[in-house]
Write a protein that holds these residues in place. Structure first.
Motif, PDB file in Angstrom:
ATOM      1  N   ILE A 395      47.744 -43.184  43.376  1.00 32.47           N
ATOM      2  CA  ILE A 395      48.817 -42.776  42.453  1.00 32.47           C
ATOM      3  C   ILE A 395      48.889 -41.258  42.356  1.00 32.47           C
ATOM      4  O   ILE A 395      49.969 -40.654  42.408  1.00 32.47           O
ATOM      5  CB  ILE A 395      48.575 -43.407  41.063  1.00 32.47           C
ATOM      6  CG1 ILE A 395      48.720 -44.925  41.127  1.00 32.47           C
ATOM      7  CG2 ILE A 395      49.533 -42.820  40.035  1.00 32.47           C
ATOM      8  CD1 ILE A 395      48.321 -45.641  39.861  1.00 32.47           C
ATOM      9  N   VAL A 396      47.715 -40.605  42.241  1.00 31.12           N
ATOM     10  CA  VAL A 396      47.683 -39.150  42.156  1.00 31.12           C
ATOM     11  C   VAL A 396      48.251 -38.520  43.427  1.00 31.12           C
ATOM     12  O   VAL A 396      49.011 -37.536  43.382  1.00 31.12           O
ATOM     13  CB  VAL A 396      46.243 -38.666  41.898  1.00 31.12           C
ATOM     14  CG1 VAL A 396      46.153 -37.145  42.063  1.00 31.12           C
ATOM     15  CG2 VAL A 396      45.803 -39.065  40.498  1.00 31.12           C
ATOM     16  N   SER A 397      47.929 -39.086  44.591  1.00 28.34           N
ATOM     17  CA  SER A 397      48.433 -38.547  45.861  1.00 28.34           C
ATOM     18  C   SER A 397      49.959 -38.615  45.919  1.00 28.34           C
ATOM     19  O   SER A 397      50.630 -37.658  46.354  1.00 28.34           O
ATOM     20  CB  SER A 397      47.831 -39.326  47.035  1.00 28.34           C
ATOM     21  OG  SER A 397      46.429 -39.170  47.078  1.00 28.34           O
ATOM     22  N   GLU A 398      50.515 -39.723  45.468  1.00 27.77           N
ATOM     23  CA  GLU A 398      51.973 -39.867  45.467  1.00 27.77           C
ATOM     24  C   GLU A 398      52.620 -38.896  44.484  1.00 27.77           C
ATOM     25  O   GLU A 398      53.677 -38.322  44.749  1.00 27.77           O
ATOM     26  CB  GLU A 398      52.348 -41.303  45.131  1.00 27.77           C
ATOM     27  CG  GLU A 398      51.950 -42.326  46.180  1.00 27.77           C
ATOM     28  CD  GLU A 398      52.650 -42.073  47.502  1.00 27.77           C
ATOM     29  OE1 GLU A 398      53.779 -41.564  47.503  1.00 27.77           O
ATOM     30  OE2 GLU A 398      52.052 -42.379  48.552  1.00 27.77           O
ATOM     31  N   LEU A 399      51.969 -38.726  43.320  1.00 27.57           N
ATOM     32  CA  LEU A 399      52.499 -37.763  42.359  1.00 27.57           C
ATOM     33  C   LEU A 399      52.446 -36.340  42.929  1.00 27.57           C
ATOM     34  O   LEU A 399      53.365 -35.537  42.731  1.00 27.57           O
ATOM     35  CB  LEU A 399      51.702 -37.829  41.054  1.00 27.57           C
ATOM     36  CG  LEU A 399      51.882 -39.117  40.222  1.00 27.57           C
ATOM     37  CD1 LEU A 399      50.879 -39.146  39.072  1.00 27.57           C
ATOM     38  CD2 LEU A 399      53.310 -39.206  39.676  1.00 27.57           C
ATOM     39  N   GLN A 400      51.354 -36.022  43.625  1.00 24.90           N
ATOM     40  CA  GLN A 400      51.220 -34.692  44.238  1.00 24.90           C
ATOM     41  C   GLN A 400      52.312 -34.469  45.280  1.00 24.90           C
ATOM     42  O   GLN A 400      52.913 -33.384  45.363  1.00 24.90           O
ATOM     43  CB  GLN A 400      49.833 -34.563  44.885  1.00 24.90           C
ATOM     44  CG  GLN A 400      49.549 -33.190  45.481  1.00 24.90           C
ATOM     45  CD  GLN A 400      49.451 -32.106  44.423  1.00 24.90           C
ATOM     46  OE1 GLN A 400      48.579 -32.155  43.571  1.00 24.90           O
ATOM     47  NE2 GLN A 400      50.353 -31.116  44.457  1.00 24.90           N
ATOM     48  N   ARG A 401      52.608 -35.493  46.101  1.00 28.88           N
ATOM     49  CA  ARG A 401      53.649 -35.354  47.111  1.00 28.88           C
ATOM     50  C   ARG A 401      55.012 -35.144  46.456  1.00 28.88           C
ATOM     51  O   ARG A 401      55.822 -34.315  46.902  1.00 28.88           O
ATOM     52  CB  ARG A 401      53.688 -36.597  47.993  1.00 28.88           C
ATOM     53  CG  ARG A 401      54.647 -36.453  49.180  1.00 28.88           C
ATOM     54  CD  ARG A 401      54.550 -37.612  50.124  1.00 28.88           C
ATOM     55  NE  ARG A 401      54.967 -38.859  49.472  1.00 28.88           N
ATOM     56  CZ  ARG A 401      55.115 -40.010  50.137  1.00 28.88           C
ATOM     57  NH1 ARG A 401      54.846 -40.072  51.426  1.00 28.88           N
ATOM     58  NH2 ARG A 401      55.494 -41.091  49.499  1.00 28.88           N
ATOM     59  N   THR A 433      60.778 -44.027  41.437  1.00 28.44           N
ATOM     60  CA  THR A 433      60.181 -45.115  40.645  1.00 28.44           C
ATOM     61  C   THR A 433      58.786 -45.394  41.161  1.00 28.44           C
ATOM     62  O   THR A 433      58.390 -44.888  42.211  1.00 28.44           O
ATOM     63  CB  THR A 433      61.030 -46.388  40.750  1.00 28.44           C
ATOM     64  OG1 THR A 433      61.078 -46.794  42.116  1.00 28.44           O
ATOM     65  CG2 THR A 433      62.446 -46.139  40.257  1.00 28.44           C
ATOM     66  N   LEU A 434      58.064 -46.222  40.372  1.00 31.71           N
ATOM     67  CA  LEU A 434      56.735 -46.623  40.807  1.00 31.71           C
ATOM     68  C   LEU A 434      56.827 -47.952  41.540  1.00 31.71           C
ATOM     69  O   LEU A 434      57.528 -48.859  41.103  1.00 31.71           O
ATOM     70  CB  LEU A 434      55.795 -46.775  39.613  1.00 31.71           C
ATOM     71  CG  LEU A 434      55.376 -45.470  38.942  1.00 31.71           C
ATOM     72  CD1 LEU A 434      54.468 -45.779  37.772  1.00 31.71           C
ATOM     73  CD2 LEU A 434      54.691 -44.544  39.926  1.00 31.71           C
TER      74      LEU A 434
END
Length: 456
Positions: A395-401, A433-434
């Motif tokens: 989740i953190v990686s996707e938020l960072q991207r 979205t998630l």
């Protein structure tokens, strides 16, 4: 037509025992007998306590079917009283008492029975047993394994299965019985029927006054070698005023412990030869049969140690369940905020006084919350649950991207132009979205740099 009771009560300690553990009460509306047993000098305490509680039913204000409810309530209150007495003195653990009560409203009888004391009715010259023994041998008779004659001489005939003992399962047998003028009623402790045949009891019940009958019955028991206390209550159902009057009679341990008792019941050993002479004090060279009456529920040793052990076990179970619950919370992860930055948390976001169930596991120093679009920022602020630590890091990686894509979007990439141009027509965009796994996504699987509203 309203009937009355002409009654008499008598109790004898017998030729062997030191103490009288029987108690009995006779009054205009109640006949009551309790045979105490078990514990250290507590049998008399148990029977006296039961009688003192239940004797309050000697009143003309209760009748008909209400007698059943009143009897049940009184027996339960007596049972609670025994429980209180054991709490006051743990040495009384294991004491108990039989209870046999006949409540009279002038037209009917209400019967409550628990244990092996007995209630009889003589009508038209025939003797009927109204109560049902709660004993081991009676269960054998009910099952057809032995005869009634064999039960009379069975070595375990005094083994009681149900008794008033302070435990919550001490429920009595209850029933309403018809009554008519000329009936003779009798309550007795097991010191009589265990030694005197039913034919002899019936012959004694056939003649005489209640006073003479109780004396004769107890005399028969003593002559038969009864080694127990013997108590009898006899009452005639009459249409006239009773010869005994209306003064209640209290006999046995209840009278002795009441410091004077009531009426004629103050004397508890009235039969000639009914003293302690002829016995060595109740134990002799072998085990007292009275000690065996509680074989299904023997008196407990070290009651406080048992209670402490029970408390320790309960606390251990509660502590173990609490530890397992705490360990479960520490296997949970979610993504949230730690000040201005995104962070991975271990535990669950819940509060228990004095216990913290969550802590920062990894703080993302390169990922600021305000660098995320409004939609994703709100999700992080409300916490994003993860299946495990690996899921939280995804989740953190996707938020960072998403943050990186938006950082490129907000930087100017072209010089302003003075040439008017037609507005470009673009396809509608949608906010990131998630995905079902909890990771931010956009159509096509990539973050849409056009959806970066709120990025600072």
């Amino acid at each position: 037509m309203t009937l009355s009771l002409d009654y008499a009560a008598l109790s004898d300690v017998g030729r062997v025992r030191r103490n009288n553990e029987d108690s009995a009460y006779a009054g205009p509306h109640l006949l009551l007998l309790a045979d105490g047993m078990g514990g250290a000098a507590a049998g008399e305490v148990a029977s006296a306590a039961a009688v003192q509680v239940i004797r309050r039913l000697d009143t003309a204000t209760i009748g008909g079917e209400d007698m059943i409810e009143a009897l049940a309530g009184a027996v339960h209150r007596a049972n609670e009283r025994l429980s209180e007495l054991v709490e006051e003195d743990p040495e009384r653990e294991g004491m108990g008492s039989t209870v046999t009560a006949l409540m009279f409203d002038g037209q009917q009888l209400g019967l409550a029975h628990l244990g092996d004391s007995r209630a009889y009715r003589m009508r038209d010259g025939l003797l009927y047993q109204l109560s049902h023994d709660h004993t081991f041998v009676q269960s054998l008779v009910d099952e057809g394994r032995i005869s009634q004659e064999e039960a009379f001489t069975h070595p375990h005939r005094n083994l009681i299965l149900r008794v008033l003992d302070g435990r919550p399962d001490s429920d009595p047998d209850l029933q309403i019985l018809d009554v008519q003028a000329g009936d003779r009623l009798m309550l007795c402790s097991d010191g009589l029927p265990d030694y005197v045949a039913a034919e002899v009891i019936a012959a004694s019940m056939a003649d005489g006054t209640p006073d003479s009958v109780v004396v004769e019955l107890i005399t028969h028991a003593l002559e038969a070698g009864s080694n127990d206390n013997i108590t009898c209550v006899v009452a005639d159902v009459v249409e006239t005023a009773p010869a005994s009057g209306s003064t209640p009679q209290l006999v046995g341990a209840a009278a002795e412990l009441a410091q004077g008792g009531t009426g004629r019941g103050e004397a508890t050993t009235l039969v000639p030869g009914g003293s302690n002479s002829g016995g060595s004090g109740g134990r002799g060279g072998s085990l007292d049969p009275e000690e065996l009456r509680y074989a299904p529920r023997p008196p407990k040793r070290f009651p406080w140690a048992r209670r402490i052990a029970a408390v320790v076990i309960v606390l251990a179970l509660i502590g173990g369940a609490g530890w397992l619950g705490y360990r479960w919370t520490q296997d949970q992860y979610y993504v949230g905020t730690d000040g201005d930055y995104v962070a991975i948390y271990q535990g669950v976001d819940a509060a228990i006084p004095g216990i913290s169930l969550t802590k920062v596991y990894e703080k993302q120093a390169q990922l600021q919350v305000d660098k995320l679009p409004t939609y994703n920022r709100q999700q992080v602020e409300n916490n994003i649950e993860a299946d495990d630590l690996a899921g939280a890091r995804t989740i953190v990686s996707e938020l960072q991207r998403t943050a990186d894509e938006c950082a490129k979007k907000v930087k100017p990439t072209t010089k302003p132009s003075t040439t008017p141009s037609k507005p470009a027509t673009s396809a509608p965009t949608s906010a990131p979205t998630l995905s079902p796994s909890g990771t931010p996504s956009s159509p096509g699987g990539e973050a849409n740099p056009d959806d970066c509203d709120g990025v600072k």
